[in-house]
Scaffold this motif. Structure first.
Motif, mmCIF file in Angstrom:
data_model
loop_
_atom_site.group_PDB
_atom_site.id
_atom_site.type_symbol
_atom_site.label_atom_id
_atom_site.label_comp_id
_atom_site.label_asym_id
_atom_site.label_seq_id
_atom_site.Cartn_x
_atom_site.Cartn_y
_atom_site.Cartn_z
ATOM 1 N N ASP A 41 0.831 -1.207 0.000
ATOM 2 C CA ASP A 41 0.000 0.000 0.000
ATOM 3 C C ASP A 41 0.866 1.258 0.000
ATOM 4 O OD1 ASP A 41 -2.417 -1.343 -0.041
ATOM 5 O OD2 ASP A 41 -2.549 -1.469 2.133
ATOM 6 N N ARG A 42 1.946 1.250 0.796
ATOM 7 C CA ARG A 42 2.839 2.408 0.834
ATOM 8 C C ARG A 42 3.468 2.666 -0.526
ATOM 9 N NH1 ARG A 42 4.790 0.128 5.633
ATOM 10 N NH2 ARG A 42 6.705 -0.445 4.545
ATOM 11 N N ASP A 43 3.915 1.597 -1.165
ATOM 12 C CA ASP A 43 4.530 1.736 -2.485
ATOM 13 C C ASP A 43 3.517 2.248 -3.507
ATOM 14 O OD1 ASP A 43 6.883 0.818 -1.431
ATOM 15 O OD2 ASP A 43 6.648 -1.236 -2.159
ATOM 16 N N LEU A 44 2.276 1.799 -3.381
ATOM 17 C CA LEU A 44 1.229 2.216 -4.315
ATOM 18 C C LEU A 44 1.025 3.730 -4.250
ATOM 19 C CD1 LEU A 44 -0.914 1.021 -6.301
ATOM 20 C CD2 LEU A 44 -2.511 1.044 -4.395
ATOM 21 N N TYR A 45 0.946 4.261 -3.031
ATOM 22 C CA TYR A 45 0.742 5.700 -2.876
ATOM 23 C C TYR A 45 2.002 6.492 -3.219
ATOM 24 C CZ TYR A 45 -3.878 5.239 -0.856
ATOM 25 O OH TYR A 45 -5.215 4.995 -0.677
ATOM 26 N N SER A 46 3.154 5.931 -2.929
ATOM 27 C CA SER A 46 4.405 6.600 -3.273
ATOM 28 C C SER A 46 4.535 6.763 -4.785
ATOM 29 C CB SER A 46 5.594 5.801 -2.723
ATOM 30 O OG SER A 46 6.816 6.417 -3.075
ATOM 31 N N ASP A 47 4.193 5.720 -5.516
ATOM 32 C CA ASP A 47 4.239 5.791 -6.977
ATOM 33 C C ASP A 47 3.255 6.825 -7.505
ATOM 34 O OD1 ASP A 47 6.147 3.818 -6.978
ATOM 35 O OD2 ASP A 47 4.759 2.185 -7.445
ATOM 36 N N LEU A 48 2.082 6.907 -6.864
ATOM 37 C CA LEU A 48 1.084 7.878 -7.298
ATOM 38 C C LEU A 48 1.592 9.299 -7.096
ATOM 39 C CD1 LEU A 48 -1.808 8.453 -8.322
ATOM 40 C CD2 LEU A 48 -2.525 8.496 -5.919
ATOM 41 N N ARG A 49 2.204 9.565 -5.954
ATOM 42 C CA ARG A 49 2.737 10.901 -5.698
ATOM 43 C C ARG A 49 3.783 11.284 -6.743
ATOM 44 N NH1 ARG A 49 3.354 8.646 -0.458
ATOM 45 N NH2 ARG A 49 1.533 9.068 0.859
#
Length: 250
Positions: A41-49
């Motif tokens: 989940d953290r990686d998913l949001y990091s990629d989005l940012r």
């Protein structure tokens, strides 16, 4: 007879050790999966940012402007013939980040805003809204999973999707890895609040800078979630009430 008892004891010990090994292995696997889900989940949001956010600070850092966000300047004043320094913080009226709304809308039309805490920049997430308050509890913003522990940050379905309601209730998980809205608990630090008492909600049409007037912990049945028609006298009384709940001076 004695040797037979020793053999039985040895077999039982081996069985117990095997069972113990299986239990430890199973617990270890569950623990690994638990934190692997958070990491995903953290990686998913990091990629989005990385994909949709631009820092306005970086774009404007070469310009001589008063929009240097959260920077402290020194102002020299005279008092009785002596000069002294007074630190004064310039507060920008422009959002410190910008969002690519075209990309976000391509990902999910339910993304209605972006929340960003200037004092807690790790809180930087899309805000979604569905037809009920259950849909995004464990669903990712890109709809790739409906079993996410972090889920999404989402607005109450009863609020206007353009944030034009007198107030807007936004929900988000307090997850164990410190992501999502977990760090809101740090707003109980008076020093942190004094340094930066604002946060931002960005939308496709306009950006809103909000001043934090109260920070406190409440229960699920709290009157915090009571919906008022507002604006009006009742709503103003309610604002004063929640200010009295605050753990910090605002």
């Amino acid at each position: 007879m004695k040797k037979k008892k020793i053999r039985i004891s040895t077999v039982l010990l081996l069985v117990l050790l095997f069972v113990l090994f299986c239990v430890v292995a199973w617990a270890g696997w569950k623990l690994y999966r638990y934190y692997a889900d958070y990491s995903k989940d953290r990686d998913l949001y990091s990629d989005l940012r990385d994909e949709v956010i631009k820092s306005e600070e970086k774009e404007n850092e070469a310009e001589e402007t008063t929009k240097d966000y959260l920077k402290t300047t020194e102002e020299y004043l005279e008092s009785g013939g002596k000069k002294y320094r007074k630190k004064r913080k310039r507060i920008s009226k422009s959002a410190p980040i910008s969002v690519d709304w075209d990309k976000l809308k391509e990902i999910n039309e339910d993304i209605i805003g972006w929340v960003y805490f200037t004092g807690l920049p790790q809180i930087s997430y899309p805000v979604l809204q569905a037809d009920d308050n259950e849909y995004y509890v464990h669903r990712t913003y890109d709809l790739s999973s409906d079993t996410s522990k972090a889920g999404c940050i989402f607005m109450d379905y009863r609020m206007a999707d353009d944030f034009s309601s007198p107030y807007s209730i936004i929900y988000g998980h307090n997850v164990r890895d410190g992501s999502m809205l977990s760090d809101l608990a740090r707003l109980k630090d008076q020093t942190l609040y004094d340094e930066e008492p604002y946060f931002w909600i960005l939308t496709p049409d306009k950006n809103y800078r909000y001043e934090i007037i109260s920070a406190y912990t409440t229960g699920v049945n709290s009157d915090t979630y009571t919906l008022f028609k507002g604006p009006g006298e009742e709503f103003e009384e309610y604002l004063q009430k929640i200010k009295s709940y605050s753990d910090i001076k605002t």
